[in-house]
Write a protein that holds these residues in place. Structure first.
Motif, PDB file in Angstrom:
ATOM      1  N   GLY A  57       0.827  -1.203   0.000  1.00 55.68           N
ATOM      2  CA  GLY A  57       0.000   0.000   0.000  1.00 55.68           C
ATOM      3  C   GLY A  57       0.860   1.252   0.000  1.00 55.68           C
ATOM      4  N   LEU A  58       0.404   2.269   0.721  1.00 56.16           N
ATOM      5  CA  LEU A  58       1.122   3.544   0.748  1.00 56.16           C
ATOM      6  C   LEU A  58       2.447   3.471   1.500  1.00 56.16           C
ATOM      7  N   GLU A  59       2.697   2.362   2.201  1.00 58.56           N
ATOM      8  CA  GLU A  59       4.000   2.207   2.863  1.00 58.56           C
ATOM      9  C   GLU A  59       5.104   1.930   1.836  1.00 58.56           C
ATOM     10  N   TYR A  60       4.704   1.664   0.571  1.00 55.17           N
ATOM     11  CA  TYR A  60       5.674   1.420  -0.495  1.00 55.17           C
ATOM     12  C   TYR A  60       6.115   2.748  -1.109  1.00 55.17           C
ATOM     13  N   HIS A  61       7.444   2.970  -1.148  1.00 51.98           N
ATOM     14  CA  HIS A  61       8.003   4.248  -1.603  1.00 51.98           C
ATOM     15  C   HIS A  61       8.694   4.141  -2.956  1.00 51.98           C
ATOM     16  N   GLY A  62       8.649   2.990  -3.587  1.00 52.50           N
ATOM     17  CA  GLY A  62       9.315   2.836  -4.871  1.00 52.50           C
ATOM     18  C   GLY A  62      10.821   2.706  -4.707  1.00 52.50           C
ATOM     19  N   THR A  63      11.560   3.053  -5.766  1.00 52.01           N
ATOM     20  CA  THR A  63      13.022   2.942  -5.724  1.00 52.01           C
ATOM     21  C   THR A  63      13.605   3.944  -4.731  1.00 52.01           C
ATOM     22  N   MET A  64      14.436   3.431  -3.817  1.00 50.27           N
ATOM     23  CA  MET A  64      15.003   4.284  -2.757  1.00 50.27           C
ATOM     24  C   MET A  64      16.229   3.595  -2.178  1.00 50.27           C
ATOM     25  N   ASN A  65      17.299   4.343  -1.915  1.00 52.47           N
ATOM     26  CA  ASN A  65      18.472   3.744  -1.284  1.00 52.47           C
ATOM     27  C   ASN A  65      18.336   3.798   0.235  1.00 52.47           C
ATOM     28  N   HIS A  66      19.258   3.105   0.922  1.00 54.11           N
ATOM     29  CA  HIS A  66      19.123   2.979   2.375  1.00 54.11           C
ATOM     30  C   HIS A  66      19.301   4.301   3.110  1.00 54.11           C
ATOM     31  N   LYS A  67      20.091   5.223   2.541  1.00 51.83           N
ATOM     32  CA  LYS A  67      20.284   6.523   3.212  1.00 51.83           C
ATOM     33  C   LYS A  67      18.994   7.328   3.204  1.00 51.83           C
ATOM     34  N   GLU A  68      18.300   7.298   2.062  1.00 55.05           N
ATOM     35  CA  GLU A  68      17.017   8.005   1.993  1.00 55.05           C
ATOM     36  C   GLU A  68      16.013   7.393   2.967  1.00 55.05           C
ATOM     37  N   ALA A  69      16.023   6.070   3.058  1.00 55.89           N
ATOM     38  CA  ALA A  69      15.116   5.400   3.992  1.00 55.89           C
ATOM     39  C   ALA A  69      15.436   5.796   5.426  1.00 55.89           C
ATOM     40  N   ASN A  70      16.720   5.828   5.758  1.00 58.15           N
ATOM     41  CA  ASN A  70      17.123   6.200   7.114  1.00 58.15           C
ATOM     42  C   ASN A  70      16.621   7.585   7.492  1.00 58.15           C
ATOM     43  N   SER A  71      16.636   8.494   6.541  1.00 54.64           N
ATOM     44  CA  SER A  71      16.242   9.873   6.839  1.00 54.64           C
ATOM     45  C   SER A  71      14.739   9.991   7.097  1.00 54.64           C
ATOM     46  N   LEU A  72      13.941   9.076   6.572  1.00 49.23           N
ATOM     47  CA  LEU A  72      12.487   9.146   6.753  1.00 49.23           C
ATOM     48  C   LEU A  72      12.015   8.453   8.031  1.00 49.23           C
ATOM     49  N   LEU A  73      12.827   7.505   8.536  1.00 50.59           N
ATOM     50  CA  LEU A  73      12.427   6.740   9.719  1.00 50.59           C
ATOM     51  C   LEU A  73      12.960   7.427  10.967  1.00 50.59           C
ATOM     52  N   LYS A  74      12.112   8.238  11.601  1.00 53.20           N
ATOM     53  CA  LYS A  74      12.547   9.102  12.715  1.00 53.20           C
ATOM     54  C   LYS A  74      12.442   8.419  14.078  1.00 53.20           C
ATOM     55  N   ASP A  75      11.385   7.624  14.276  1.00 50.56           N
ATOM     56  CA  ASP A  75      11.084   7.072  15.603  1.00 50.56           C
ATOM     57  C   ASP A  75      11.102   5.548  15.594  1.00 50.56           C
ATOM     58  N   ASP A  76      11.361   4.972  16.769  1.00 55.84           N
ATOM     59  CA  ASP A  76      11.314   3.518  16.892  1.00 55.84           C
ATOM     60  C   ASP A  76       9.923   3.009  16.520  1.00 55.84           C
ATOM     61  N   GLY A  77       9.883   1.972  15.681  1.00 54.26           N
ATOM     62  CA  GLY A  77       8.615   1.428  15.203  1.00 54.26           C
ATOM     63  C   GLY A  77       8.264   1.890  13.800  1.00 54.26           C
ATOM     64  N   ASN A  78       8.907   2.974  13.324  1.00 54.06           N
ATOM     65  CA  ASN A  78       8.678   3.449  11.955  1.00 54.06           C
ATOM     66  C   ASN A  78       9.174   2.396  10.953  1.00 54.06           C
ATOM     67  N   TYR A  79       8.417   2.225   9.865  1.00 53.14           N
ATOM     68  CA  TYR A  79       8.878   1.314   8.818  1.00 53.14           C
ATOM     69  C   TYR A  79       8.340   1.753   7.461  1.00 53.14           C
ATOM     70  N   LEU A  80       9.002   1.303   6.412  1.00 53.04           N
ATOM     71  CA  LEU A  80       8.553   1.525   5.039  1.00 53.04           C
ATOM     72  C   LEU A  80       9.064   0.390   4.159  1.00 53.04           C
ATOM     73  N   ILE A  81       8.525   0.325   2.950  1.00 55.66           N
ATOM     74  CA  ILE A  81       8.975  -0.675   1.977  1.00 55.66           C
ATOM     75  C   ILE A  81       9.509   0.060   0.759  1.00 55.66           C
ATOM     76  N   ARG A  82      10.604  -0.419   0.248  1.00 56.95           N
ATOM     77  CA  ARG A  82      11.237   0.252  -0.893  1.00 56.95           C
ATOM     78  C   ARG A  82      11.783  -0.774  -1.855  1.00 56.95           C
ATOM     79  N   LEU A  83      12.091  -0.309  -3.046  1.00 55.38           N
ATOM     80  CA  LEU A  83      12.760  -1.115  -4.049  1.00 55.38           C
ATOM     81  C   LEU A  83      14.241  -0.775  -3.972  1.00 55.38           C
ATOM     82  N   SER A  84      15.041  -1.772  -3.591  1.00 50.69           N
ATOM     83  CA  SER A  84      16.458  -1.509  -3.337  1.00 50.69           C
ATOM     84  C   SER A  84      17.199  -1.154  -4.621  1.00 50.69           C
TER      85      SER A  84
END
Length: 444
Positions: A57-84
């Protein structure tokens, strides 16, 4: 202060003089710890991403590297799905944050979502279980390790809470059945991964079964609940509970005899006794089939009434019905009477040239059967031999009986490989023929 004291308990579990943990029936510490674990919080993309798989669903962000993912996950429990972007192949990645650090996992979908063995219907359930697991392993890792390594079966809650039941079972062991002492067969637990609802604890170590789902395993035959690792420490002393069974057909043979406390399945005993009472002189016994409607009726009666089933000539005048039900019971065993691992050993024994050596090898092969299988086979072969003694009346030779019983007692493990052709049963028939004719030597 409370958390510090709890951590101290995790690091130094209380043990007795033998080094085994002193168990109480319920230890709430791990449950309390699970309650403190972070809860899953999806980080949604600003809008639906083009090409998003239907199972995200909306937790999918498409193509994204790990640094970009790290910047979006601010709090413990945050998660997202990406295309590596780290691989030429398409690789979906679950990124989640716990203890101030982001972790990345390869994510798979085959109708359910998974990163290792456990499967989940939703990504949120997968993340919830992962957060609980990571939190527990971090906060109580040492305690969990000691909990699994220092458990004492004899002092477990299972032994404590089932003391009266086990004493009763032991008293039943010496009793006689048909002038035979009842054998207490060893039986491993039939553990399957289980989703426990509400608060549940391990019956071996008495600790909480943590996890969002599939928290542990449960024996389908006796109901024993345990952690995955604790279940590996249990001896083969499962005592099946008849309340967990639905009928007797299609039940593992050893499970059956343990549940009913008999040497052999009562279905086998009852059918053989009835056939020997009024069917030994009937032409074509075991070769001629009974009427399907009467067979269905007798099967339902055995499932419902068990040992109390009446199958005399008043209830079932046609003895072929009883003979057909015996064959059906044996055919529906999940593990054949002559098991898949012993079957090839018996066939190989036929290659021996000298007849006495051949008999010795067949005897040695059959000794490898589980005890309940061996005792049932011995009883059945003695019965079939007695059938052949009435050949003049029933027209059933050892060859005839072997042809009838070989597909039931020695089925092929997988007929798919034969591509629709009928497998060659000649060697199986020859082996069974030899066993019937020499049953007094092989089983004596």
């Amino acid at each position: 202060m409370e958390k510090e004291e709890r951590k101290e308990v995790y690091d130094t579990p209380v043990t007795d003089e033998n080094g085994s943990p002193i168990s109480i029936v319920w230890k709430p510490d791990l449950y309390k710890l699970q309650q403190e674990s972070p809860k899953p919080q999806p980080v949604f993309a600003p809008s639906a991403v083009s090409g998003c798989p239907f199972f995200y669903g909306l937790e999918y962000h498409g193509t994204m590297n790990h640094k970009e993912a790290n910047s979006l996950l601010k709090d413990d429990g945050n998660y997202l799905i990406r295309l590596s972007t780290s691989s030429d192949d398409k690789m979906y990645t679950l990124s989640l944050r716990i203890f101030g650090k982001v972790h990345h996992y390869k994510l798979f979908y085959d109708g359910q979502h998974y990163v290792s063995q456990k499967r989940f219907n939703t990504i949120n359930d997968l993340v919830a279980d992962g957060l609980v697991t990571l939190y527990m392993e971090s906060k109580a890792g040492k305690y969990i390790y000691l909990m699994h390594s220092l458990i004492s079966y004899e002092k477990s809650p299972y032994m404590t809470l089932n003391k009266l039941k086990r004493k009763t079972i032991k008293k039943l062991k010496p009793r006689q059945l048909n002038c035979e002492e009842v054998v207490d067969y060893d039986k491993p637990h039939n553990f399957k991964t289980h989703n426990f609802k509400g608060l549940n604890w391990c019956e071996l170590c008495s600790n909480f079964l943590w996890g969002f789902t599939q928290q542990g395993v449960k024996c389908e035959d006796c109901g024993f609940s345990a952690h995955f690792k604790c279940s590996e420490k249990l001896p083969p002393d499962c005592y099946p509970d008849l309340k967990l069974f639905r009928g007797v057909f299609g039940i593992d043979l050893t499970t059956h005899v343990k549940a009913y406390k008999t040497n052999r399945p009562f279905v086998v005993d009852k059918c053989v006794e009835e056939i020997e009472r009024r069917g030994m002189s009937v032409e074509g016994i075991y070769r001629v089939s009974g009427f399907q409607e009467e067979m269905d009726s007798l099967r339902l009666a055995l499932d419902k009434d068990g040992k109390g089933t009446i199958m005399d000539d008043q209830a079932y005048e046609n003895i072929h019905v009883v003979a057909s039900i015996l064959k059906m019971y044996l055919r529906l065993l999940p593990i054949p009477l002559i098991t898949y691992d012993v079957h090839p050993l018996v066939i190989k024994a036929l290659e021996t040239q000298m007849s006495w050596e051949r008999l010795a090898e067949v005897r040695a092969a059959l000794k490898k059967l589980p005890p309940a299988h061996y005792n049932t086979l011995s009883y059945l072969m003695a019965h079939l031999y007695r059938v052949t003694l009435r050949l003049d009346e029933n027209k059933m030779t050892a060859q005839n009986l072997s042809t009838v019983f070989a597909p039931t007692l020695m089925p092929m493990p997988d007929l798919i490989d034969f591509k629709g052709t009928i497998p060659d049963m000649n060697r199986d028939i020859s082996a069974l023929h030899m066993i019937i004719e020499n049953q007094n030597i092989i089983f004596n």
